[in-house]
Design a protein around this motif. Structure first.
Motif, PDB file in Angstrom:
ATOM      1  N   UNK A   1       0.829  -1.207   0.000  1.00  0.00           N
ATOM      2  CA  UNK A   1       0.000   0.000   0.000  1.00  0.00           C
ATOM      3  C   UNK A   1       0.863   1.256   0.000  1.00  0.00           C
ATOM      4  N   UNK A   2       1.863   1.312   0.872  1.00  0.00           N
ATOM      5  CA  UNK A   2       2.703   2.508   0.950  1.00  0.00           C
ATOM      6  C   UNK A   2       3.510   2.719  -0.320  1.00  0.00           C
ATOM      7  N   UNK A   3       3.966   1.652  -0.949  1.00  0.00           N
ATOM      8  CA  UNK A   3       4.687   1.810  -2.209  1.00  0.00           C
ATOM      9  C   UNK A   3       3.777   2.335  -3.309  1.00  0.00           C
ATOM     10  N   UNK A   4       2.559   1.833  -3.359  1.00  0.00           N
ATOM     11  CA  UNK A   4       1.588   2.309  -4.351  1.00  0.00           C
ATOM     12  C   UNK A   4       1.250   3.771  -4.111  1.00  0.00           C
ATOM     13  N   UNK A   5       0.893   4.093  -2.884  1.00  0.00           N
ATOM     14  CA  UNK A   5       0.533   5.471  -2.547  1.00  0.00           C
ATOM     15  C   UNK A   5       1.742   6.386  -2.734  1.00  0.00           C
ATOM     16  N   UNK A   6       2.921   5.914  -2.332  1.00  0.00           N
ATOM     17  CA  UNK A   6       4.128   6.727  -2.468  1.00  0.00           C
ATOM     18  C   UNK A   6       4.429   7.091  -3.909  1.00  0.00           C
ATOM     19  N   UNK A   7       4.324   6.126  -4.797  1.00  0.00           N
ATOM     20  CA  UNK A   7       4.565   6.399  -6.219  1.00  0.00           C
ATOM     21  C   UNK A   7       3.579   7.432  -6.746  1.00  0.00           C
ATOM     22  N   UNK A   8       2.318   7.233  -6.436  1.00  0.00           N
ATOM     23  CA  UNK A   8       1.288   8.153  -6.913  1.00  0.00           C
ATOM     24  C   UNK A   8       1.416   9.530  -6.258  1.00  0.00           C
ATOM     25  N   UNK A   9       1.737   9.553  -4.966  1.00  0.00           N
ATOM     26  CA  UNK A   9       1.935  10.818  -4.257  1.00  0.00           C
ATOM     27  C   UNK A   9       3.020  11.637  -4.957  1.00  0.00           C
ATOM     28  N   UNK A  10       4.140  11.007  -5.257  1.00  0.00           N
ATOM     29  CA  UNK A  10       5.247  11.701  -5.915  1.00  0.00           C
ATOM     30  C   UNK A  10       4.828  12.207  -7.296  1.00  0.00           C
ATOM     31  N   UNK A  11       4.058  11.404  -8.008  1.00  0.00           N
ATOM     32  CA  UNK A  11       3.572  11.808  -9.322  1.00  0.00           C
ATOM     33  C   UNK A  11       2.710  13.072  -9.220  1.00  0.00           C
ATOM     34  N   UNK A  12       1.762  13.060  -8.296  1.00  0.00           N
ATOM     35  CA  UNK A  12       0.878  14.215  -8.157  1.00  0.00           C
ATOM     36  C   UNK A  12       1.625  15.454  -7.661  1.00  0.00           C
ATOM     37  N   UNK A  13       2.576  15.273  -6.749  1.00  0.00           N
ATOM     38  CA  UNK A  13       3.388  16.411  -6.275  1.00  0.00           C
ATOM     39  C   UNK A  13       4.190  16.996  -7.423  1.00  0.00           C
ATOM     40  N   UNK A  14       4.784  16.133  -8.252  1.00  0.00           N
ATOM     41  CA  UNK A  14       5.601  16.631  -9.363  1.00  0.00           C
ATOM     42  C   UNK A  14       4.751  17.337 -10.416  1.00  0.00           C
ATOM     43  N   UNK A  15       3.470  17.029 -10.456  1.00  0.00           N
ATOM     44  CA  UNK A  15       2.546  17.703 -11.380  1.00  0.00           C
ATOM     45  C   UNK A  15       2.038  19.027 -10.811  1.00  0.00           C
ATOM     46  N   UNK A  16       2.403  19.346  -9.562  1.00  0.00           N
ATOM     47  CA  UNK A  16       2.044  20.641  -8.994  1.00  0.00           C
ATOM     48  C   UNK A  16       0.976  20.628  -7.921  1.00  0.00           C
TER      49      UNK A  16
ATOM     50  N   UNK B   1       6.033   5.209   8.869  1.00  0.00           N
ATOM     51  CA  UNK B   1       6.241   4.413   7.660  1.00  0.00           C
ATOM     52  C   UNK B   1       5.894   5.196   6.396  1.00  0.00           C
ATOM     53  N   UNK B   2       4.810   5.955   6.455  1.00  0.00           N
ATOM     54  CA  UNK B   2       4.385   6.732   5.290  1.00  0.00           C
ATOM     55  C   UNK B   2       5.387   7.839   4.974  1.00  0.00           C
ATOM     56  N   UNK B   3       5.842   8.537   5.995  1.00  0.00           N
ATOM     57  CA  UNK B   3       6.822   9.606   5.785  1.00  0.00           C
ATOM     58  C   UNK B   3       8.131   9.026   5.262  1.00  0.00           C
ATOM     59  N   UNK B   4       8.562   7.920   5.835  1.00  0.00           N
ATOM     60  CA  UNK B   4       9.801   7.275   5.381  1.00  0.00           C
ATOM     61  C   UNK B   4       9.695   6.869   3.911  1.00  0.00           C
ATOM     62  N   UNK B   5       8.561   6.341   3.506  1.00  0.00           N
ATOM     63  CA  UNK B   5       8.362   5.951   2.114  1.00  0.00           C
ATOM     64  C   UNK B   5       8.452   7.161   1.197  1.00  0.00           C
ATOM     65  N   UNK B   6       7.781   8.240   1.569  1.00  0.00           N
ATOM     66  CA  UNK B   6       7.818   9.455   0.748  1.00  0.00           C
ATOM     67  C   UNK B   6       9.226  10.047   0.687  1.00  0.00           C
ATOM     68  N   UNK B   7       9.926  10.028   1.808  1.00  0.00           N
ATOM     69  CA  UNK B   7      11.293  10.555   1.825  1.00  0.00           C
ATOM     70  C   UNK B   7      12.218   9.751   0.917  1.00  0.00           C
TER      71      UNK B   7
END
Length: 75
Positions: free
Chosen positions: A9-24, A60-66
């Motif tokens: 779950x965290x890997x899935x959310x992390x990938x998508x989170x980074x995608x949306x952040x990079x899109x602004x 865990x969520x913060x570590x994944x995003x970092x």
């Protein structure tokens, strides 16, 4: 179907989170969009169960995003 785990779950959310952040999108919007994507992929009840059963979810969520996109967490 593979059992949904916190790591998956965290890997899935992390990938998508980074995608949306990079899109602004801002942090909160990115998180909600990523959670929504995970719910569509794995099912709302499965995602909810993993979140409820998770220990140290915030850490865990913060570590994944970092690890995935530290440059996008400054704002």
């Amino acid at each position: 179907m593979v059992e949904l785990t916190l790591t998956i779950l965290l890997n899935t959310v992390g990938d998508q989170f980074c995608k949306y952040r990079s899109e602004g999108s801002d942090t909160y919007k990115s998180l909600l969009l990523a959670y929504s994507d995970a719910s569509e992929e794995y099912g709302v009840q499965e995602v909810k169960k993993v979140i409820k059963d998770a220990d140290a979810l915030n850490f865990s969520a913060v570590a994944t995003a970092l690890l995935k996109c530290p440059q996008l967490l400054k704002n």
